[in-house]
Design an enzyme around this catalytic site. Structure first.
Site, PDB file in Angstrom:
ATOM      1  N   CYS A   2      16.870   2.166  -2.411  1.00 14.99           N
ATOM      2  CA  CYS A   2      18.015   1.382  -1.964  1.00 14.99           C
ATOM      3  C   CYS A   2      18.835   2.169  -0.932  1.00 14.99           C
ATOM      4  CB  CYS A   2      18.942   0.968  -3.097  1.00 14.99           C
ATOM      5  SG  CYS A   2      18.136  -0.037  -4.337  1.00 14.99           S
ATOM      6  N   ARG A  27      14.234   3.046   2.707  1.00 11.99           N
ATOM      7  CA  ARG A  27      14.634   3.323   1.322  1.00 11.99           C
ATOM      8  C   ARG A  27      14.321   2.167   0.367  1.00 11.99           C
ATOM      9  NH1 ARG A  27      18.154   7.725   1.190  1.00 11.99           N
ATOM     10  NH2 ARG A  27      18.902   7.131  -0.866  1.00 11.99           N
ATOM     11  N   TRP A  72      15.264  -1.556  -3.214  1.00 13.99           N
ATOM     12  CA  TRP A  72      13.971  -1.290  -3.851  1.00 13.99           C
ATOM     13  C   TRP A  72      14.179  -1.666  -5.305  1.00 13.99           C
ATOM     14  CZ3 TRP A  72      12.007   2.149  -7.646  1.00 13.99           C
ATOM     15  CH2 TRP A  72      10.613   2.228  -7.694  1.00 13.99           C
ATOM     16  N   ASN A  96      23.152   1.927  -5.373  1.00 19.96           N
ATOM     17  CA  ASN A  96      21.870   2.639  -5.359  1.00 19.96           C
ATOM     18  C   ASN A  96      21.816   3.493  -6.612  1.00 19.96           C
ATOM     19  OD1 ASN A  96      19.557   4.131  -4.732  1.00 19.96           O
ATOM     20  ND2 ASN A  96      20.673   5.578  -3.471  1.00 19.96           N
ATOM     21  N   GLY A  97      20.782   3.303  -7.436  1.00 21.26           N
ATOM     22  CA  GLY A  97      20.658   4.103  -8.659  1.00 21.26           C
ATOM     23  C   GLY A  97      20.330   3.214  -9.838  1.00 21.26           C
ATOM     24  N   GLU A 467      -4.415  14.730  -1.456  1.00 19.01           N
ATOM     25  CA  GLU A 467      -3.465  14.182  -0.492  1.00 19.01           C
ATOM     26  C   GLU A 467      -4.122  13.091   0.362  1.00 19.01           C
ATOM     27  OE1 GLU A 467      -0.475  14.046  -0.261  1.00 19.01           O
ATOM     28  OE2 GLU A 467      -0.008  13.551   1.809  1.00 19.01           O
ATOM     29  N   LYS A 471      -2.818   9.256   0.491  1.00 21.30           N
ATOM     30  CA  LYS A 471      -2.428   8.637   1.768  1.00 21.30           C
ATOM     31  C   LYS A 471      -3.169   7.316   1.970  1.00 21.30           C
ATOM     32  CE  LYS A 471       0.198  10.282   2.566  1.00 21.30           C
ATOM     33  NZ  LYS A 471       1.281  11.191   2.279  1.00 21.30           N
ATOM     34  N   GLU A 474      -1.895   4.587  -0.522  1.00 20.41           N
ATOM     35  CA  GLU A 474      -0.541   4.045  -0.344  1.00 20.41           C
ATOM     36  C   GLU A 474      -0.382   3.216   0.917  1.00 20.41           C
ATOM     37  OE1 GLU A 474       1.772   8.186   0.952  1.00 20.41           O
ATOM     38  OE2 GLU A 474       2.865   6.673  -0.130  1.00 20.41           O
ATOM     39  N   HIS A 490     -18.785  15.017 -13.995  1.00 26.18           N
ATOM     40  CA  HIS A 490     -18.390  14.976 -15.409  1.00 26.18           C
ATOM     41  C   HIS A 490     -17.806  13.616 -15.799  1.00 26.18           C
ATOM     42  CE1 HIS A 490     -19.320  19.174 -15.988  1.00 26.18           C
ATOM     43  NE2 HIS A 490     -18.652  19.446 -14.867  1.00 26.18           N
ATOM     44  N   LYS A 591      10.795   5.232   0.252  1.00 25.99           N
ATOM     45  CA  LYS A 591      10.627   6.623   0.677  1.00 25.99           C
ATOM     46  C   LYS A 591      11.125   7.620  -0.364  1.00 25.99           C
ATOM     47  CE  LYS A 591       9.854   9.755   4.008  1.00 25.99           C
ATOM     48  NZ  LYS A 591       8.419  10.087   4.003  1.00 25.99           N
TER      49      LYS A 591
HETATM   50  C1  AGP Z   1       4.032  10.382  -0.014  1.00 23.83           C
HETATM   51  O1  AGP Z   1       3.355   9.822   1.018  1.00 23.83           O
HETATM   52  C2  AGP Z   1       4.877   9.557  -0.819  1.00 23.83           C
HETATM   53  N1  AGP Z   1       5.312   8.376  -0.337  1.00 23.83           N
HETATM   54  C3  AGP Z   1       5.466  10.143  -2.067  1.00 23.83           C
HETATM   55  O2  AGP Z   1       4.400  10.566  -2.855  1.00 23.83           O
HETATM   56  C4  AGP Z   1       6.466  11.295  -1.902  1.00 23.83           C
HETATM   57  O3  AGP Z   1       5.801  12.420  -1.414  1.00 23.83           O
HETATM   58  C5  AGP Z   1       7.128  11.577  -3.240  1.00 23.83           C
HETATM   59  O4  AGP Z   1       7.810  10.437  -3.669  1.00 23.83           O
HETATM   60  C6  AGP Z   1       8.061  12.764  -3.198  1.00 23.83           C
HETATM   61  O5  AGP Z   1       9.115  12.578  -2.315  1.00 23.83           O
HETATM   62  P1  AGP Z   1      10.016  13.785  -1.869  1.00 23.83           P
HETATM   63  O6  AGP Z   1       9.138  14.729  -1.130  1.00 23.83           O
HETATM   64  O7  AGP Z   1      11.076  13.186  -1.016  1.00 23.83           O
HETATM   65  O8  AGP Z   1      10.553  14.422  -3.101  1.00 23.83           O
END
Ligand code: AGP
Length: 596
Positions: A2, A27, A72, A96-97, A467, A471, A474, A490, A591
């Site tokens: 948010c 956000r 969000w 927000n929260g 990673e 990527k 997402e 395994h 984000k």
């Molecule tokens: C990564 O592409 C993400 N969208 C997510 O995993 C992100 O890295 C994670 O939420 C941590 O965020 P931060 O680095 O702001 O703590």
């Protein structure tokens, strides 16, 4: 999670608020809303969906004070009704929260006749304000916040008060002075960059009253507090696309600068001296814990490989969400490194708080210098990747690896620090070469038509595989997993069939043959394979057999995650574009995850 914005003393509040919401959309983009004071009365517009869905309605609003929100969803699905602002009596609120005790408050308020029009936790705030109002705004806000448990940043509009109130507890809020008596508040700096000359970051338990060209502050007990205003950091200013079709590809192209600026900042901020002093004072650290979430966890995991090898002490990486609820044995001899792009991720912030309470020396390694994490830490190690707008982290990951390499070298002592600085100087050109030459289009097409993509690697290539998988998932929604190459057999190999693609990462020649065996096992089950390797690292039989081969420039092993991740980021980006996804705003995500 948010985005909030508030303004007063401007010509057209809705126009400013709408622009700010566009800047804050990363956000959350489940719904957006604006409320303004028109001739002293609250008028609101809110819509489910992206900020652009609000455009026409926002254009019809006038007034010089207002608040805005981009959501969000946590409590209550994305809908017009659940969109903020929420209004009750003379008040309108954006939040927000999470209000953890909202059910109890809601029950009480409903018993008193207050009618709720949403399923959100946030709506209790506005009814509480309405309930406590006796003509004194400050008293009202103090009474309402006293009732709230959880995390909340708020912007409040009140009929009869030409301005707004901003409240901060565990979620960020920044206020700023603009030209001609204009006053602003927002969840993050980029939304204020073009508006405010000077800004102040509220601390937990502080309230700002912005009206008639002046901002005054008090704490949750009503005692006046003083905040220091400073200019908006330069890094927060450059957040436009600048000719790129998406932020994701723009930010991948900014990786060389992110690494270079992070190395500069490490020296500039005297991190070497602070960390060396801390290590000396504690008679050296016996162990290192590195924590983060998502991509930040992956950079921590990569660093745990090189730091443990370099320092000869246990170095563990753990997801912050797990660490914070575990009875962990961290103590005075522990160096705890909290890694976070935003510095606001709730799990990471709380993990750092727990480590600090247990006596560990806490380092915040973050891209946002004014974040919650920096307030907790004993030392801040800056990542200077610049503002990252795309929800998928790219350049911040590379900046984090650079900063973690410098941190490890500092603790090692001797010539390690100068060697790392020298190695980092060479990395920029290698990243640029990987960005422009690595040719991922065919692999992206294969990913787009695959039923699942398995990313595999050994040693330091394993966190990179994780990673790459994150990527791709997402931004393109193609299912996949990251796996240690040796673990595939395994169990997970049961999933491999003709529709499967494996992406093998190989940057260490000595492990190349081993990873090649895993690829052979995939071929034997009818799958296809792409190999992402550092120049000369793939065994020749694999290079000949691979369906796709992508070479990146070779570099010192400990820095390889910075370069080898680039093709994986590009594969994810191109797959998303081929499938018609929006890589900057993937579904269901935001984000910064500032709630548990
Ligand atoms: C990564 O592409 C993400 N969208 C997510 O995993 C992100 O890295 C994670 O939420 C941590 O965020 P931060 O680095 O702001 O703590």
């Amino acid at each position: 999670m948010c985005g909030l914005i508030g303004c007063t003393g401007v010509k057209c509040a809705a126009k400013i608020l709408y622009g700010g919401l566009e800047d804050l959309e990363y956000r959350g983009y489940d719904s957006a809303g604006i409320a303004v004071l028109e001739k002293g009365k609250i008028v609101a517009a809110k819509r489910k969906g992206r900020v652009c869905a609000l455009k026409t309605a926002a254009e019809e609003l006038c007034g010089t004070s207002g608040i805005g929100h981009t959501r969000w969803a946590t409590h209550g699905r994305p809908s017009d009704e659940n969109a903020h602002p929420h209004t009750s009596g003379r008040f309108s609120v954006v939040h927000n929260g999470i209000i953890e005790n909202y059910s109890k408050i809601k029950e009480e308020l409903e018993g008193e006749g207050y009618e709720f029009s949403s399923q959100t936790d946030s709506e209790v705030v506005v009814h509480l304000l309405n309930k406590y109002y006796r003509g004194d705004l400050k008293e009202t806000v103090l009474c309402a916040v006293e009732r709230l448990k959880g995390a909340f940043a708020l912007c409040i509009l009140c009929e009869g008060y030409e301005g707004f109130v901003a409240v901060k507890y565990r979620n960020p809020i920044i206020v700023g002075y603009g030209s001609g008596g204009a006053l602003y508040a927002a969840s993050d700096m980029p939304a204020l960059a073009g508006l405010s000359g000077s800004v102040a970051v509220l601390k937990d338990g502080q309230i700002a009253f912005a009206s008639e060209g002046k901002i005054s502050f008090c704490d949750f007990y009503g005692e006046p507090v003083c905040l220091t205003f400073s200019p908006v950091p330069a890094a927060a200013r450059s957040t436009r696309l600048g000719g790129f079709p998406h932020y994701m590809i723009k930010e991948i192209n900014e990786i060389p600068a992110a690494v270079k600026n992070t190395a500069h900042a490490f020296a500039e901020e005297k991190c070497f001296a602070a960390l060396s002093r801390a290590a000396k004072k504690r008679g050296g650290f016996g162990e290192i814990f590195m924590c983060g979430c998502g991509t930040a966890y992956h950079s921590a995991l990569a660093a745990s490989y090189f730091a443990e090898a370099e320092l000869g002490i246990p170095v563990r990486a753990e997801t912050a969400g797990e660490f914070r609820y575990k009875k962990s044995a961290v103590g005075g001899g522990t160096l705890f490194v909290a890694v976070s792009q935003s510095g606001e991720t709730a799990d990471t912030v709380e993990a750092a708080r727990a480590a600090k309470a247990a006596g560990a020396y806490v380092v915040a390694l973050t891209n946002v210098p004014y974040s919650a994490l920096t307030g907790i830490a004993d030392t801040v190690v800056p990542v200077r990747a610049g503002t990252e707008i795309c929800v998928a982290a790219t350049k911040s990951y590379c900046g984090q690896i650079a900063a973690l390499a410098l941190l490890s070298a500092t603790l090692k002592g001797g010539t390690a620090y100068s060697r790392t600085l020298a190695d980092l100087k060479e990395i920029g050109a290698k990243c640029s070469a990987a960005i422009s030459d690595c040719g991922v289009e065919d692999v992206a097409r294969a990913c787009a038509s695959s039923s699942g993509v398995y990313f595999i690697g050994r040693g330091i290539d394993y966190p990179v595989a994780l990673e790459g998988s994150l990527k791709l998932k997402e931004v393109s929604y193609v299912p996949g997993e990251g796996y240690p190459a040796g673990e595939l057999k395994h169990g997970t190999i049961a999933l491999i069939d003709g529709g499967t693609l494996a992406v093998a990462v190989i940057t260490d020649r000595s492990l190349g043959e081993k990873t090649a065996s895993a690829v052979e096992q995939i071929y034997s089950r009818g799958g296809r394979a792409a190999v992402v390797c550092a120049e000369g690292c793939a065994p020749s039989n694999l290079a000949e057999r691979a369906d796709f081969i992508i070479e990146v420039p070779a570099c010192p092993a400990y820095l390889s995650p910075i370069v080898s991740v680039i093709p994986l980021q590009l594969i994810a980006y191109r797959t998303a574009v081929i499938l018609g996804r929006d890589p900057d705003k993937p579904r269901n995500l935001a984000k910064s995850v500032t709630v548990e």
